[in-house]
Design an enzyme around this catalytic site. Structure first.
Site, short mmCIF file in Angstrom:
data_model
loop_
_atom_site.label_atom_id
_atom_site.label_comp_id
_atom_site.label_asym_id
_atom_site.label_seq_id
_atom_site.Cartn_x
_atom_site.Cartn_y
_atom_site.Cartn_z
N TYR A 109 0.55 -1.43 -0.48
CA TYR A 109 -0.33 -0.17 0.29
C TYR A 109 0.51 1.05 -0.14
CZ TYR A 109 -3.28 3.77 1.96
OH TYR A 109 -3.80 4.15 1.83
N LYS A 113 1.36 4.06 -3.49
CA LYS A 113 1.00 5.57 -2.77
C LYS A 113 2.23 6.57 -3.30
CE LYS A 113 -2.11 7.03 -1.49
NZ LYS A 113 -3.83 7.18 -2.20
N ASN A 138 -3.91 8.41 10.55
CA ASN A 138 -4.99 7.49 10.56
C ASN A 138 -6.01 8.62 10.79
OD1 ASN A 138 -4.77 4.93 11.17
ND2 ASN A 138 -2.97 5.53 12.14
N PRO A 285 -51.12 16.25 39.61
CA PRO A 285 -51.64 17.76 40.41
C PRO A 285 -52.53 17.99 41.70
CG PRO A 285 -53.07 16.47 38.52
CD PRO A 285 -51.76 15.74 38.39
N GLY A 286 -51.64 18.62 42.73
CA GLY A 286 -51.86 19.27 43.42
C GLY A 286 -50.68 18.02 44.64
#
Length: 373
Positions: A109, A113, A138, A285-286
């Protein structure tokens, strides 16, 4: 400007093209015309694109191959085709090439390149096309392919799905660069027109394979322990964003533990190492909740649905202070240390309150003292 992007559907190319399109849509639709070349295009498209392009970003290449010939063909071979077409069409476009730090290594590789780099440099000296080569470490970011582009892509994909990962040497050092940092540097070059044969990425991050895995496992665990990572660390901030992008599409949501009783419920949502925690409180509620004070801990209450009243009394005093709150008018209420306090649902439906506390709840040191308002 006509911009040719080779490898436009690969990891780097896809991110770069998407970024260019956001610039185009936010500025002027005539600014950039992007020629996208990838393996699904006819080979003749390269000849057509190089007749009109004003700038080339050469990202096409082979990262993984079954044999050495595939590396040579996909990297050096395709680079040779690109410069042949540019030369044929007398095109003096600048060329930015994504290469790799592996060019100094003795592997197929890296060699392929390096051969591509040499072809571009020779072409530049013969034909006066500016060439900029980036030997990238990377890369990590969204849209990468597991087991192909990056160890980060592989770890994020596997760990998020409960799959095993393989680590040969946890102490192995690795250098990373974030996809958006690369892209922004490419765009700066596009705009500045300052060219150098070899260019360095400005922002890189160094860690080990073991530490990388540990971080990504901690991201997965955060759904259980509710801990948001330390996002002031640039690398962790970017890595966490990347991890979430690799979640399975049927796994974006996750359940929270609702502590339910006849008064309503209390649910912890987010915890942080140094910014406290966020919870959601539902009162029927309450119902009156609270009736306690804190030595040091402080809180913020935000009623987002329903209506109620928050009452305070400074310890040692008799005067009661009231704040009427409602989801119809969002306002945050600070709960200072040294004041006993409660919150009552005065409406006819459930009242929902988002609560922030300055520290995570510690059952060994709760800093919560009962005293009625």
């Amino acid at each position: 400007m006509n911009i040719l992007v080779t490898g436009a559907k690969g990891f780097l190319g896809k991110n770069f093209v998407a970024y260019l399109k956001t610039i185009k849509s936010s500025i002027d639709s005539s600014d950039y015309n992007i020629f996208e070349y990838d393996t699904d295009c006819e080979i003749s498209a390269i000849d057509e694109f190089t007749k009109e392009c004003d700038f080339v970003f050469h990202f096409a290449g082979v990262n993984r191959a079954k044999n050495d010939e595939d590396y040579t063909c996909g990297n050096a071979g395709f680079t040779k085709l690109l410069i042949t077409c540019l030369k044929k069409n007398n095109n003096k476009s600048p060329i930015v090439m994504s290469s790799t730090i592996q060019v100094v290594m003795d592997n197929p590789y890296g060699k392929s390149k390096k051969a591509g780099e040499d072809l571009l440099l020779e072409f530049s000296r013969e034909n006066s096309n500016p060439v900029c080569i980036y030997r990238l470490p990377n890369i990590f970011g969204k849209w990468g392919r597991p087991n192909y582009n990056s160890v980060v892509a592989t770890f994020c994909h596997n760990i998020s799905r409960g799959l095993d990962i393989k680590i040969n040497d946890p102490n192995a050092k690795v250098t990373f660069v974030y996809i958006d940092d690369i892209i922004k540097q490419f765009v700066n070059m596009l705009e500045s027109r300052e060219y150098h044969e070899f260019c360095e990425i400005l922002n890189t991050y160094n860690t080990t394979v073991g530490e990388l895995a540990k971080l990504i496992y901690s991201f997965k665990d955060s759904r259980e322990n509710k801990l948001i990572p330390d996002l002031k660390d640039e690398f962790i901030n970017k890595l966490y964003s990347v991890y979430l992008s690799y979640l399975s599409e049927d796994d974006f949501s996750y359940p929270l533990k609702m502590n339910i009783d006849d008064r309503g419920s209390f649910t912890e949502f987010i915890k942080t190492p140094d910014r406290g925690q966020v919870s959601v409180n539902i009162s029927k509620p309450g119902i009156i909740k609270g009736e306690h004070w804190h030595m040091t801990k402080n809180e913020k209450f935000l009623v987002v649905s329903g209506s109620g009243v928050i009452r305070f009394r400074k310890i040692g005093n008799k005067e009661i202070i009231e704040y009427h709150v409602s989801g119809e008018k969002l306002e945050a209420v600070d709960i200072p240390a040294g004041y006993t306090h409660n919150i009552e649902n005065t409406g006819s439906c459930d009242m929902v309150t988002v609560m922030w506390a300055s520290e995570q709840f510690d059952p060994e040191n709760p800093d919560t003292i009962y005293e009625k308002v």
